[in-house]
Design an enzyme around this catalytic site. Structure first.
Site, PDB file in Angstrom:
ATOM      1  CE  LYS A  82      30.704  21.038  45.792  1.00 19.84           C
ATOM      2  NZ  LYS A  82      30.665  21.492  46.299  1.00 19.84           N
ATOM      3  CB  SER A 104      29.549  17.884  49.061  1.00 16.86           C
ATOM      4  OG  SER A 104      29.121  18.584  50.166  1.00 16.86           O
ATOM      5  CD  GLU A 120      39.228  21.710  45.594  1.00 12.32           C
ATOM      6  OE1 GLU A 120      39.519  21.567  46.623  1.00 12.32           O
ATOM      7  OE2 GLU A 120      38.787  22.786  44.760  1.00 12.32           O
ATOM      8  CG  HIS A 140      44.408  39.517  30.788  1.00 11.17           C
ATOM      9  ND1 HIS A 140      45.459  41.229  31.248  1.00 11.17           N
ATOM     10  CD2 HIS A 140      44.981  40.428  29.448  1.00 11.17           C
ATOM     11  CE1 HIS A 140      46.172  41.256  31.085  1.00 11.17           C
ATOM     12  NE2 HIS A 140      45.839  41.179  29.213  1.00 11.17           N
TER      13      HIS A 140
END
Length: 458
Positions: free
Chosen positions: A280, A274, A287, A153
Site C-alpha cells: 500500500k 499500511s 486525505e 459527473h
C-alpha cells in the site's frame, strides 16, 4: 484584579470557564504593540508624564523580551494576556504601570489585538496562497501539452490538458486571495480608544494610535468597535471557501493516485504505508487536508452562532472567538503548506492519462462540431448522428477513431475522410483555442501571464 467590588475570589470552576490565557497568550506581540502605541499617545497629549511614558514603554519591551525568550510565567488567575502583561509590568516598573490603562478598556484592547493578529495572519496566508499558485503555474508550464480526460459527473467528458487543469486551481486560489485582501481592507480600522463601549472623556488622539499600528483610520463608532467580530468572520469565510478548493483538489489527488486511475504518484514525503499490507501507498496528506477542512467550516459556523444573539456592545461570549479562529487559521495554513509540497514533487503518468483521455468516446463532441463546421449539419442533427456513431463504435469494441470511413458513411453520407483529423485526443485539445480553452498554446499564454503576475517559482 477586581479591586473593591468583590469580597472574594472566583470559584475554581469560574476560573476554569473564564480564563483565556491558555490560548490568547499568542496575542502577546499585538497586545504589547498596542500598549506601546497607547502609552506613546498618552504621553504626547499630556495624560502621562514623560517619565511614566518612558518607563512604561521600556517595561513593555522588557516583558516582550521575556516572552520571546520563554522566561515569562503566565498566570491563569490573571485570566488573559492583557492582565498578565500588565501585572508583570507593575512588578518591573511599579506604580506607573497602573497608568497605562487610562482611557482604554479590555474591550477595545482585545478588539485591537485580535485585529492586528488577524491582519498578520491574512498577510501570511496570502503569501502561502501565492506560493501554491507559483507551484501550480510551474506544473501547468511543464504539462501544457499533457492530455488527460476532462470529467463531468466523474465520467469522461472531453479531453483536456493537465496544464489547463492546474490553471483552474490557480484561478480559484486567485479569487480566494482577493477575498482575504478585501477582508484585510475592511478590518483595517483601529478600535483602540473606544474604551468599554462609549469612548472616553480623556483628550486622546485616536488618529495617532491608528497610524502607529498601521491602521488606515480609527473606527467611527465606539459601540460597533468593541462588539464587532465581522473581521474574523469574514476571514473565516474566506478561509472556508479556499479550504473547500483545497479539499476538492485533495479529493482529485486521492482519486488520481489510486491504482484504478494511476494518473499521478505522490512522493514518499506525502504518502504512508499500511501496517498489514506491504504493497500500500496511502495518500494520507491529501486525505488529512480533506478532513481538516471540516474544522475550518466548523469554526466559521461556531462563531456565527456565538454572535447571532448578542446585543450591543461587548459580551463575554465573544471570548469564544479566538480559540476556534486560531485553530482554523493554523490548520488552513498547514493545509496550504501540505498541498504546496504535494504538487511540487508530484509524478505525472502522461501515458496513462493519454490512454484514459481517449476512453469513453471523449472526442464525440469533436465529431459533432466537425459535422456542423464541415458538413453544415445543424447541431441537433449532428448530435444525433454522433450518437449513432458512438453506438456503432461501442458495438465494434473500438473508439470513434477506429471506425472506418465506410462505417461513417453508412451512418451519414456527408461524412468524409477528413473526419479522422479531429478524432484523436491530441487534435481535440489543440482545437480548443477559444479564450479560456484547453489548447496547449492557450495554456502557455496563461502561464506567461501568471509568471508576470506572481513571478516564477523559487
Amino acid at each position: 484584579m477586581w479591586g473593591g467590588r468583590f469580597a472574594s475570589g472566583p470559584d475554581a470552576i469560574m476560573e476554569e470557564i473564564n480564563a483565556s490565557i491558555g490560548f490568547d497568550k499568542r496575542l502577546y506581540k499585538q497586545d504589547i504593540a498596542g500598549s506601546i502605541a497607547h502609552a506613546t499617545m498618552l504621553g504626547e497629549v499630556g495624560i502621562l508624564t514623560r517619565d511614566d511614558k518612558d518607563a512604561i514603554i521600556a517595561g513593555l519591551e522588557a516583558v516582550r523580551a521575556e516572552i520571546d525568550d520563554n522566561k515569562f510565567t503566565f498566570s491563569r488567575a490573571l485570566e488573559d494576556i492583557h492582565m498578565n502583561v500588565e501585572s508583570r509590568l507593575r512588578e518591573l516598573i511599579g506604580e506607573a504601570a497602573g497608568r497605562l490603562h487610562t482611557a482604554r478598556s479590555r474591550n477595545d484592547q482585545v478588539a485591537t489585538d485580535f485585529k492586528l493578529y488577524v491582519r498578520d495572519c491574512i498577510d501570511m496566508l496570502v503569501a502561502q496562497i501565492e506560493t501554491l499558485q507559483r507551484v501550480l503555474v510551474s506544473r501547468a508550464d511543464s504539462e501544457a501539452g499533457t492530455v488527460m480526460p476532462g470529467f463531468t459527473h466523474l465520467q469522461s467528458a472531453q479531453p483536456v490538458t493537465f496544464g489547463h487543469h492546474m490553471l483552474a486551481y490557480v484561478e480559484m486560489f486567485e479569487r480566494d486571495k482577493t477575498r482575504f485582501l478585501d477582508a484585510r481592507k475592511r478590518l483595517n480600522q483601529s478600535p483602540l480608544g473606544s474604551a468599554a463601549l462609549a469612548g472616553t472623556s480623556f483628550p486622546i488622539d485616536r488618529e495617532m494610535t491608528a497610524k502607529a499600528l498601521g491602521f488606515d483610520a480609527p473606527t467611527a463608532n465606539s459601540l460597533d468597535a468593541v462588539s464587532d467580530r465581522d473581521f474574523i468572520l469574514e476571514t473565516l469565510s474566506a478561509a472556508s471557501i479556499s479550504a473547500m478548493h483545497l479539499s476538492r483538489f485533495a479529493e482529485e489527488l486521492v482519486i488520481w493516485s489510486s491504482a484504478q486511475f494511476s494518473f499521478v504518484r505522490l512522493s514518499d514525503k506525502f504518502s504512508t504505508g499500511s501496517s498489514i499490507m506491504p504493497q500500500k501507498r496511502n495518500p494520507d496528506a491529501a486525505e488529512l487536508i480533506r478532513a481538516k477542512i471540516g474544522r475550518i467550516f466548523g469554526a466559521f459556523s461556531s462563531l456565527l452562532m456565538v454572535m447571532k444573539g448578542l446585543p450591543l456592545a461587548y459580551s463575554k461570549d465573544m471570548q469564544e472567538d479566538k480559540e476556534i479562529a486560531f485553530d482554523a487559521l493554523d490548520n488552513f495554513s498547514l493545509c496550504l503548506a501540505a498541498m504546496t509540497g504535494m504538487v511540487s514533487d508530484l509524478a505525472v503518468n502522461r501515458e496513462r492519462m493519454a490512454a484514459a483521455a481517449g476512453a469513453g468516446f471523449a472526442t464525440a463532441t469533436d465529431l459533432a462540431d466537425w459535422l456542423v463546421r464541415a458538413a453544415n449539419v445543424p447541431f441537433r442533427d449532428a448530435h444525433h448522428i454522433t450518437g449513432r456513431a458512438v453506438a456503432l463504435a461501442e458495438e465494434k469494441g473500438c473508439g470513434l477513431e477506429g471506425l472506418t470511413i465506410e462505417d461513417f458513411k453508412a451512418i451519414d453520407e456527408r461524412i468524409t475522410s477528413e473526419v479522422h483529423k479531429v478524432l484523436g485526443v491530441e487534435n481535440s485539445v489543440k482545437s480548443r483555442k477559444s479564450f479560456g480553452g484547453t489548447a496547449p498554446d492557450n495554456v502557455k499564454a496563461q502561464v506567461a501571464l501568471w509568471h508576470g503576475r506572481l513571478g516564477k517559482e523559487g
